[in-house]
Design an enzyme around this catalytic site. Structure first.
Site, PDB file in Angstrom:
ATOM      1  N   ARG A   1     -12.633  15.453   7.417  1.00 33.00           N
ATOM      2  CA  ARG A   1     -13.368  15.822   6.191  1.00 33.00           C
ATOM      3  C   ARG A   1     -14.828  16.126   6.524  1.00 33.00           C
ATOM      4  NH1 ARG A   1     -11.601  10.611   2.857  1.00 33.00           N
ATOM      5  NH2 ARG A   1      -9.922  10.305   4.332  1.00 33.00           N
TER       6      ARG A   1
ATOM      7  N   GLU B   1     -15.088  -0.740  14.545  1.00 29.06           N
ATOM      8  CA  GLU B   1     -14.662  -1.954  15.249  1.00 29.06           C
ATOM      9  C   GLU B   1     -14.486  -1.730  16.748  1.00 29.06           C
ATOM     10  OE1 GLU B   1     -10.950  -3.152  13.368  1.00 29.06           O
ATOM     11  OE2 GLU B   1     -11.889  -2.996  11.396  1.00 29.06           O
ATOM     12  N   ASN B   2     -14.082  -0.489  17.108  1.00 28.81           N
ATOM     13  CA  ASN B   2     -13.596  -0.271  18.474  1.00 28.81           C
ATOM     14  C   ASN B   2     -14.443   0.623  19.362  1.00 28.81           C
ATOM     15  OD1 ASN B   2     -10.999  -1.711  18.320  1.00 28.81           O
ATOM     16  ND2 ASN B   2     -10.593  -0.217  16.711  1.00 28.81           N
TER      17      ASN B   2
ATOM     18  N   HIS C   1     -13.062   2.718  -0.546  1.00 27.76           N
ATOM     19  CA  HIS C   1     -13.062   1.670   0.484  1.00 27.76           C
ATOM     20  C   HIS C   1     -13.663   0.355  -0.045  1.00 27.76           C
ATOM     21  CE1 HIS C   1     -13.399   5.100   3.663  1.00 27.76           C
ATOM     22  NE2 HIS C   1     -12.126   4.734   3.547  1.00 27.76           N
TER      23      HIS C   1
ATOM     24  N   ASN D   1     -10.817   6.967  10.033  1.00 21.32           N
ATOM     25  CA  ASN D   1     -10.440   8.348   9.699  1.00 21.32           C
ATOM     26  C   ASN D   1     -11.213   8.823   8.488  1.00 21.32           C
ATOM     27  OD1 ASN D   1      -8.637   9.324  11.578  1.00 21.32           O
ATOM     28  ND2 ASN D   1      -6.976   8.086  10.714  1.00 21.32           N
TER      29      ASN D   1
ATOM     30  N   ARG E   1      -2.380  -1.911  -3.786  1.00 23.68           N
ATOM     31  CA  ARG E   1      -3.615  -1.147  -3.598  1.00 23.68           C
ATOM     32  C   ARG E   1      -3.540   0.073  -4.514  1.00 23.68           C
ATOM     33  NH1 ARG E   1      -5.255   3.026   0.965  1.00 23.68           N
ATOM     34  NH2 ARG E   1      -7.396   3.296   0.300  1.00 23.68           N
TER      35      ARG E   1
ATOM     36  N   ASN F   1       0.874  -1.174   0.000  1.00 25.99           N
ATOM     37  CA  ASN F   1       0.000   0.000   0.000  1.00 25.99           C
ATOM     38  C   ASN F   1       0.910   1.223   0.000  1.00 25.99           C
ATOM     39  OD1 ASN F   1      -1.792   2.036   0.472  1.00 25.99           O
ATOM     40  ND2 ASN F   1      -2.798   1.061   2.221  1.00 25.99           N
TER      41      ASN F   1
ATOM     42  N   GLY G   1     -11.508   1.591  12.201  1.00 20.10           N
ATOM     43  CA  GLY G   1     -11.114   2.010  13.554  1.00 20.10           C
ATOM     44  C   GLY G   1     -12.257   2.311  14.500  1.00 20.10           C
TER      45      GLY G   1
ATOM     46  N   GLU H   1      -8.159  -5.349   4.620  1.00 18.10           N
ATOM     47  CA  GLU H   1      -8.036  -5.013   3.198  1.00 18.10           C
ATOM     48  C   GLU H   1      -6.861  -5.747   2.555  1.00 18.10           C
ATOM     49  OE1 GLU H   1      -8.478  -0.940   4.654  1.00 18.10           O
ATOM     50  OE2 GLU H   1      -9.407  -0.477   2.737  1.00 18.10           O
TER      51      GLU H   1
ATOM     52  N   PHE I   1     -11.341   9.663  17.586  1.00 22.85           N
ATOM     53  CA  PHE I   1     -12.523   9.445  18.418  1.00 22.85           C
ATOM     54  C   PHE I   1     -12.188   8.970  19.832  1.00 22.85           C
ATOM     55  CE2 PHE I   1     -16.595  10.073  16.156  1.00 22.85           C
ATOM     56  CZ  PHE I   1     -16.051  10.701  15.045  1.00 22.85           C
ATOM     57  N   ARG I   2     -10.969   8.434  20.023  1.00 22.47           N
ATOM     58  CA  ARG I   2     -10.574   8.087  21.401  1.00 22.47           C
ATOM     59  C   ARG I   2     -10.464   9.359  22.231  1.00 22.47           C
ATOM     60  NH1 ARG I   2      -6.153   4.191  18.852  1.00 22.47           N
ATOM     61  NH2 ARG I   2      -6.272   5.939  17.415  1.00 22.47           N
TER      62      ARG I   2
ATOM     63  N   LEU J   1     -16.124   2.864   9.209  1.00 23.49           N
ATOM     64  CA  LEU J   1     -16.038   4.098  10.000  1.00 23.49           C
ATOM     65  C   LEU J   1     -14.651   4.224  10.605  1.00 23.49           C
ATOM     66  CD1 LEU J   1     -19.476   3.742  11.885  1.00 23.49           C
ATOM     67  CD2 LEU J   1     -19.031   4.830   9.664  1.00 23.49           C
TER      68      LEU J   1
HETATM   69  P1  AMP Z   1      -8.823   3.785  10.609  1.00 25.78           P
HETATM   70  O1  AMP Z   1      -8.822   4.907   9.634  1.00 25.78           O
HETATM   71  O2  AMP Z   1      -9.714   2.662  10.239  1.00 25.78           O
HETATM   72  O3  AMP Z   1      -7.425   3.321  10.974  1.00 25.78           O
HETATM   73  O4  AMP Z   1      -9.441   4.372  11.972  1.00 25.78           O
HETATM   74  C1  AMP Z   1      -8.698   5.257  12.761  1.00 25.78           C
HETATM   75  C2  AMP Z   1      -9.608   5.933  13.746  1.00 25.78           C
HETATM   76  O5  AMP Z   1     -10.332   4.961  14.513  1.00 25.78           O
HETATM   77  C3  AMP Z   1      -8.869   6.743  14.814  1.00 25.78           C
HETATM   78  O6  AMP Z   1      -8.510   8.014  14.369  1.00 25.78           O
HETATM   79  C4  AMP Z   1      -9.892   6.809  15.890  1.00 25.78           C
HETATM   80  O7  AMP Z   1     -10.745   7.893  15.610  1.00 25.78           O
HETATM   81  C5  AMP Z   1     -10.689   5.541  15.761  1.00 25.78           C
HETATM   82  N1  AMP Z   1     -10.424   4.586  16.842  1.00 25.78           N
HETATM   83  C6  AMP Z   1      -9.439   3.674  16.929  1.00 25.78           C
HETATM   84  N2  AMP Z   1      -9.522   2.987  18.083  1.00 25.78           N
HETATM   85  C7  AMP Z   1     -10.578   3.487  18.765  1.00 25.78           C
HETATM   86  C8  AMP Z   1     -11.194   3.209  20.021  1.00 25.78           C
HETATM   87  N3  AMP Z   1     -10.729   2.254  20.845  1.00 25.78           N
HETATM   88  N4  AMP Z   1     -12.282   3.926  20.364  1.00 25.78           N
HETATM   89  C9  AMP Z   1     -12.777   4.891  19.547  1.00 25.78           C
HETATM   90  N5  AMP Z   1     -12.241   5.201  18.352  1.00 25.78           N
HETATM   91  C10 AMP Z   1     -11.163   4.503  17.955  1.00 25.78           C
END
Ligand code: AMP
Length: 403
Positions: free
Chosen positions: A241, A334-335, A180, A211, A91, A7, A331, A384, A284-285, A209
């Protein structure tokens, strides 16, 4: 069969080497800050350890050389030489209307990828660079391009056309492409397996869901509509965004701020979304922690994100004519039990009910719906790279051996 998945971004190359026969990841890692001071290289071999190096990586050629060096030499080598790599899956963000599925790369394909780069000027050029470098350094291996846009090429024209003069589609191919795709395809197929149903019989909305965020209406395994558009700026509110806004805002702000539309678009891409609303973070953390402490704008950002995701889900139901399941991935999906719960609180009228305890799941596959919920809600970590490896294998098996 061993397949390397790459990637390539403008300043980073992420990689994973798969042993497809044993369904295992042999190694993964990343070359980062390419062409900048302080470049770093990270290599991880499951059950054996990590390697972290501060080494100069002036360009993508040196980055791929470092990757090959780590895979084939030193304490954490996993193959004896690049001769063991039968295919490299790349990718590629934009395949325009040319590619509905992955393709083995030759000179003609590279030319088309360059053409598609007009629609993704930030993404396609580094993707193409990665392919060119591998053609030199892993020359015996088949190079396969796997597109983020390809899965959405099954959308009907009434879904992908914009209500602007038709000539812009004819002249410039201005239409919805969606992104995606590899992630939506992977989680949709995994959801069917988890539900124990044929994908051909399922109507799902997959929610990527992270970044970047997008939704996809998947009917019988095919994309019928999605929320991103000509570019990944459209659709849901995201980390930085804006997602869908009144298009007149662009001209209005350009005039008020005395800047060109390019500057406004930069703000809409990089300073908007959850970051723009909360004023503190796109992550979001951080937002959930701040909201718990009473930060009103962090809470507003999370609620806006959740409400808009729920609106997006509802808007895709006509594309399906029914709904069996919604699938959360990436991110946030899932979390974050909190965001899933907020989204689903808007969807009770659609028959989506979560089970509070099951919804505590983080980063693992789970059916988080309440018993008897008419629409099932699933959490499925996306993969992916695995999907790219699978698609690359399919092509490699069809193409005569070139190595
Ligand atoms: P991604 O683009 O799929 O890697 O997602 C990244 C984003 O997922 C991070 O910027 C966070 O906003 C969110 N994220 C990751 N872990 C957590 C978590 N434990 N709780 C809430 N949001 C999370």
């Amino acid at each position: 069969m061993k397949i390397l998945v790459l990637n390539c971004g403008s300043s980073s190359v992420k990689y994973k080497l798969f042993d497809m026969d044993r369904d295992r990841v042999l190694a993964r890692g990343m070359a980062d800050r390419i062409g900048m001071p302080g470049s770093v290289f990270f290599h991880h071999v499951p059950d054996r350890g990590d390697l972290s190096l501060d080494i100069p990586l002036p360009d993508h050629y040196e980055a791929v050389k470092a990757i090959i060096g780590a895979l084939t030499g030193g304490d954490l080598a996993v193959i004896a030489g690049t001769g063991e790599i039968q295919a490299v899956g790349h990718r590629v963000v934009h395949g325009g209307e040319y590619f509905q599925s992955p393709v083995a790369v030759d000179g003609g394909v590279l030319e088309i990828l360059k053409e598609c780069g007009k629609l993704a000027p930030l993404h396609n050029p580094p993707n193409i660079m990665g392919i060119r470098v591998c053609q030199k350094l892993i020359f015996h291996a088949l190079q396969v391009a796997v597109f983020d846009t390809a899965f959405h090429q099954t959308m009907p024209d009434h879904a992908y056309m914009y209500a602007i003069p038709y000539e812009y589609y004819e002249k410039y191919r201005v239409r919805k492409y969606g992104f995606h795709g590899t992630s939506h395809k992977y989680v949709a197929s995994r959801a069917a397996e988890l539900l124990g149903r044929r994908i051909e019989d399922l109507k799902m909305i997959t929610c990527h869901l992270g970044n970047g965020s997008s939704l996809c209406a998947v009917d019988g395994g095919k994309s019928k509509d999605t929320t991103m558009g000509l570019t990944p700026l459209a659709g849901l509110m995201m980390g930085t965004r804006c997602g869908d806004i009144d298009p007149a805002i662009v001209g209005f702000l350009a005039e008020k701020e005395g800047s060109g539309p390019g500057r406004v678009l930069e703000v809409l891409n990089k300073k908007s979304g959850a970051l723009g609303i909360s004023g503190i973070s796109s992550d979001f953390r951080d937002l959930e922690e701040a909201a718990l402490k009473g930060h009103a704008r962090a809470n507003l950002a999370i609620e806006m994100f959740s409400y808009r995701a729920a609106m997006g889900i509802c808007s895709l139901v006509p594309a399906l004519g029914g709904l069996d399941a919604i699938v959360f991935t990436a991110g946030i999906g899932e979390n974050s039990p909190g965001v899933r719960s907020r989204i689903c609180s808007y969807l009770a009228c659609m028959g989506v009910f979560l089970d509070g305890e099951k919804n505590a799941a983080k980063g693992v596959e789970a059916d988080v719906s309440a018993p008897g919920s008419p629409v099932r809600a699933l959490v499925i970590p996306t993969d992916e790279e695995k999907m790219i490896a699978r698609e690359t294998k399919t092509i490699a098996e069809k193409v005569p051996r070139v190595y």
